[in-house]
Write an enzyme that holds these catalytic residues in place. Sequence first.
Site, short mmCIF file in Angstrom:
data_model
loop_
_atom_site.label_atom_id
_atom_site.label_comp_id
_atom_site.label_asym_id
_atom_site.label_seq_id
_atom_site.Cartn_x
_atom_site.Cartn_y
_atom_site.Cartn_z
CG ASP A 158 -88.48 21.98 12.10
OD1 ASP A 158 -87.36 21.76 12.77
OD2 ASP A 158 -88.50 22.30 10.94
CG HIS A 224 -84.06 23.09 11.72
ND1 HIS A 224 -85.41 22.59 11.28
CD2 HIS A 224 -83.33 23.37 10.55
CE1 HIS A 224 -85.37 22.77 9.98
NE2 HIS A 224 -83.94 23.11 9.57
CB SER A 562 -84.50 24.60 7.00
OG SER A 562 -84.23 23.10 6.80
#
Length: 781
Positions: A158, A224, A562
């Site tokens: 990620d 994220h 996600s």
Amino acid sequence: MGIYICAIVTKRIPINMKTNSIVLLVFHSLFLFLGESSSASHNGVYVVYMGAADSRNSSLRSDHAHILNLVLRRNDNALVRNYKHGFSGFAARLSKEDAASIAQKPGVVSVFPDPILKLHTTRSWDFLEYNSHVIIDSDRNTLSNSSSSSDIVIGIIDTGIWPEAASFNDKGMDPVPSHWNGTCITSKDFNSSNCNRKLIGARYYPSPGGDDTLASSVRDSVGHGTHTASTAAGSTVSVASYYGLAEGTARGGFPESRLAIYKVCSEFGCTGSSILAAFDDAIADGVDVLSLSLGPSPSFHPDLMTDPIAIGAFHAVERGIMVVCSAGNDGPYPNTVVNAAPWILTVAATTIDRDFQSNVVLGGNKVVKGEAINFSPLSSSPEYPLIYGETVRKSDMYIDEARQCHQDSFDESKVKGKIILCNGESDTLYPPTAIADTVKQAGGLGLVHITPDKNRGVASKYGDFPATTISTKDAPTLLQYVNSTSNPVATILPTVSVINYKPAPMMIYFSSRGPSTLSNNILKPDIAAPGVNILAAWLGNSTEEVPKGKKYSPYNIISGTSMSCPHVSGFAGRLKSLNPTWSASAIRSAIMTSATQINNMKTPITTDSGSLATPYDYGAGFITASGPLQPGLVYETSTVDYLNFLCYIGLNTTSVMVISRTVPTSFSCPKDSSSDLISNINYPSISISDFNKKGGVVNVSRTVTNVGEENEIEYSVAVDAPSGLNVKVIPDKLKFTKTSKTLSYQVIFSLTSTSLKEDLFGSIKWTSDKYTVRSPFVLAK
């Protein structure tokens, strides 16, 4: 030499959007244009994929070395990455002509330009427990809150990590497992002490161009990766919230597990060559589960041999590593699901039973329900002027633009100090946050935004600005009040968290849908999990504006597949810990066959628009917290199944032999290989395409393995089939014994009518006194 770019800007970036959406649209189009022109006229980075790293054919290893040396002799700076642990190959700066030449050399499976993939972006775990419809009398029936540790390592590919977040503390954990081969790569803002007994691995991969923030450190600059890592494996934190909202205990799906971070993405996307490098390292490091909340755009259709995630995942799964990926954020349209290779567990997104309500109070104290995250400073009394956007338009603007509150459509002298009602029922260009910015910049006091019902469910964040969205079904109440009252007034209340919201789960609009464009004979997505308004750890230096009177929040609430992906990754890690001998396919099967299709109202799960959800929306259903712990039976999908799949999609025996490290020496592709045979792969679901072209009768087979506590057990079959379809299962009983732990059955599908008019959905259930094992099926016309 230049860098080959196939740029795709993320549709849903999990930060406040302050930029005008028209600029974003132009920016998006510009990047796509640059990507196309670069591929046509510039040299760039290409990935050369050469299959298994430890092939038994030594000549293939020599081929790798020969081709790599050839490239280096031509240009010492050509090599970008070398893949040698989990699979063989490299990424290099090549001319288009050199790339084409290398593709023809022995041992080369594929050569493709380095793509840029995009990111697919705590009450949720409590909801999983409460909404479990499979109750088993077992000490293993609930998620653990213990402070013990496990040797299971969950790898997150990620945007990196914010290591100081409380979710990554290692209190009570044992020393790093002795089998761990990974490392923590240090930099000026990330040192060795940032790793601990929880965060045991950290790697980053500089951009091939060397000109963006990805090159400098494993530290997360986007948020994220931190969010997904804490969702999958975050330690238990007793007091967590987003500025007081969603307050409670935050924990990952498997708090006792270890984390290994592989930073391959920046805010501009994720390069395929970096993703492959992360897979290569993770295999050598010794991870048990890999979680990827990223993928290609559905408009970009790489085949399996040019898809970095599919390639890396194949070699990881071949070594027993579970790979879990997000399905994509391009729903509710069909054929948008990505990461659809059969060796990947593909995850769709749902709501949970928590809603963020910011209601509108009209004159006379009439309350209209709204949805948003704001910290409105307005009085709770309806004392502020409320006007409709179309009534304050500039004379030279179209009335539709003012009604929808587009930029520069207002006469600002008439807007200042008022709450503006904007009608975005038919507006697909401007998101609510952009509308709020327009109203705020024009001097408006607040915003009430009418949005299509299909776009509700995700709470937009407005900070201090009083803004909320209302559904189209409530719009007439507001419009009638504004149009029939001489001096309409209103107020917007600050957000409150509402739990036990019903119905939940619901399939959210943005979650990508099947059927898969890779193959209609494999059902994708596989499973659905919480992905809407998820609270998890965030950056410690975010530039997001802090509401007045609040302290900076180390947690954030964002939505996307996600967020659903790490829910399943964490749970997969728990299953692996409890069942260390289980294969990746056994874990996938346990999760899928125990899924529920029922919401917390004990009715079938729907989409957020109210229609019944189907396997194209949620695969096998919504993940449960208890069922996978004791699934009874599992469908083992073997490496040979995957090799046959490669044959069925068109690869020849030679190519398959190069790709796999465990392929039997006697392996050869079936003589009559065709895509129709994919339906016979031993998958936990059944999907059959082009049913009308197959004479109205199709026979498929499946094999199940008894993993229950009982050696002697009998299962009976039950079929749920739509009208017009006959489904016969042979045999209709399965009797497992101490010596017969694996049994097979056949399913014969036949029509009672001449042809399918629409795709049909149903299920096959094997039940015993203790277990229920459900497989969905899809027949596509």
